[in-house]
Design an enzyme around this catalytic site. Structure first.
Site, short mmCIF file in Angstrom:
data_model
loop_
_atom_site.label_atom_id
_atom_site.label_comp_id
_atom_site.label_asym_id
_atom_site.label_seq_id
_atom_site.Cartn_x
_atom_site.Cartn_y
_atom_site.Cartn_z
N LYS A 188 1.55 9.82 3.40
CA LYS A 188 2.35 10.66 2.48
C LYS A 188 1.60 11.93 2.13
CE LYS A 188 -0.02 9.79 -1.43
NZ LYS A 188 -0.47 10.60 -2.51
N ASP A 241 5.92 6.85 -3.11
CA ASP A 241 4.75 7.73 -3.15
C ASP A 241 5.06 9.08 -2.51
OD1 ASP A 241 2.22 8.22 -4.03
OD2 ASP A 241 1.19 6.85 -2.66
#
Ligand code: NAD
Length: 338
Positions: A188, A241
């Site tokens: 991420k 996330d």
């Protein structure tokens, strides 16, 4: 009450320390750097990283790594690049029944190993767990409701961490897919850097939504190739996330990306922002994708932008100009032994 040691007195280490103390635990924080500890002792805060947060005196601060001895839980809050060194230093003092809980999000340089693998090598006799999910230190420390995931190959250890860390403002879920949770947390940062570039270029919400959606697809592709479960990427360590990192100014990855999108050289942008784990992770994810034979188009364009002098607009043009395809085409989803 659990007896907890936290390695690292940066933003995340200290925010966890404040949260653990609030939950009624005994907390010791270790730093390699005496000046970090002196600053916190002198000012009662870590203004640069946790503005407006008071660090209570009940949190013991030390540079003595033997403080990990006889702890129920040893939490590691050090950036990925320094993890192995710190773990090797701590290993002789760690008691066999302590659980080691990693919070760093990334892959090890050169070896491309995930952090739990690195830790298993450093602490062969201990149970390893990881804590990940949408949890900005700045908000966690202020008691803003936050949800995270704990993952371990040992379910009892996950349940223990869940039980001792969950409280009114911090809700811990258990997930048994360790590799999926780790890949979600590491990758991420790559997509958040790219999201910053999109923002820095002044693109719109459509472009950002496209990047995040195709980004989670890309994270999932790599994760599945490494043996992860698809559904993990729809959870807190995946899309959760990704949302928090791509949309917030707390994210150093996104902030560095914005500077790059505005024309600042990538290495200069990283220097200005500080710890930008997506920068090295882009290189590592690019290498890992090649090794596993999977296609990660966003990561590849970001790699060219960060390390081969490609311009942001060119990278975006290359992504938009790829051959059109089915949205759910999964021909690259081959599982590898890892
Ligand atoms: N900041 C967040 O919101 C957040 C949230 C979730 C996870 N994390 C993860 O936690 C980890 C730490 O992030 P952070 O935000 O606290 O970083 P930070 O830059 O604020 O702090 C890093 C700390 O690590 C220690 N450190 C730095 N270099 C070291 C070295 N060579 N040897 C030993 N110790 C060293 C220092 O104590 C320093 O304060 C990262 O891997 C990050 O992915 C951070």
């Amino acid at each position: 009450m659990a007896d907890i040691a936290i390695l690292g007195s940066g933003g995340f280490g200290l925010s966890l320390a404040v949260m653990c103390l609030r939950a009624g635990h005994k907390v010791t924080v270790w730093s390699k750097f005496q000046d970090e500890i002196d600053t916190i002792n002198r000012t009662g805060s870590l203004k640069a990283k946790l503005p407006g947060v008071k660090i209570p005196k009940e949190i013991r601060l030390t540079t003595d790594i033997s403080c990990v001895k006889d702890k129920d839980l040893v939490i590691v809050g050090i950036p990925t690049s320094f993890i192995r060194g710190v773990c090797i230093e701590a290993a002789p003092y760690v008691s066999k029944n302590s659980i080691i809980l990693n919070t760093a999000k990334g892959l090890e340089n050169n070896t491309l190993k995930t952090m739990s693998v690195v830790m298993r090598e450093c602490f062969p006799d201990n149970t390893i767990a990881i804590l990940t999910g949408p949890s900005h230190a700045e908000e966690l420390a202020r008691g803003i409701p936050t949800t995270v995931v704990v993952a371990s190959e040992n379910r009892e250890a996950s349940n223990y961490v869940q039980e001792i860390l969950s409280n009114q403002t911090f809700r811990v879920y258990v997930n048994d897919d360790v590799i999926g949770c780790e890949i979600g947390g590491a990758l991420k940062n790559v997509i958040a850097l790219a999201a910053g570039v999109i923002d820095g270029l002044g693109m719109g919400d459509n472009t950002k939504a496209a990047l995040m959606t195709r980004g989670i697809k890309e994270i999932r592709t790599l994760g599945i190739a490494m043996g992860a479960k698809s559904e993990t990427f729809a959870g807190l360590s995946g899309i959760g996330d990704l949302i928090v990192t791509c949309c917030s100014m707390h994210s150093r990855n996104r902030r560095a990306g914005i500077l790059i999108g505005k024309g600042v050289a990538p290495d200069e942008a990283v220097e200005q922002v500080g710890t930008v784990e997506g920068y090295v992770c882009t290189q590592n994810a690019y290498d890992l994708a090649k090794k596993l034979g999977v296609e990660l188009p966003i990561t590849e364009q970001l790699y060219k932008l960060l390390f081969e002098g490609e311009k942001p607009y060119e990278a975006l043009k290359n992504l938009m100009g790829r051959p059109v395809k089915n949205e759910t085409e999964d021909q690259f989803l081959v599982r590898h032994e890892f």
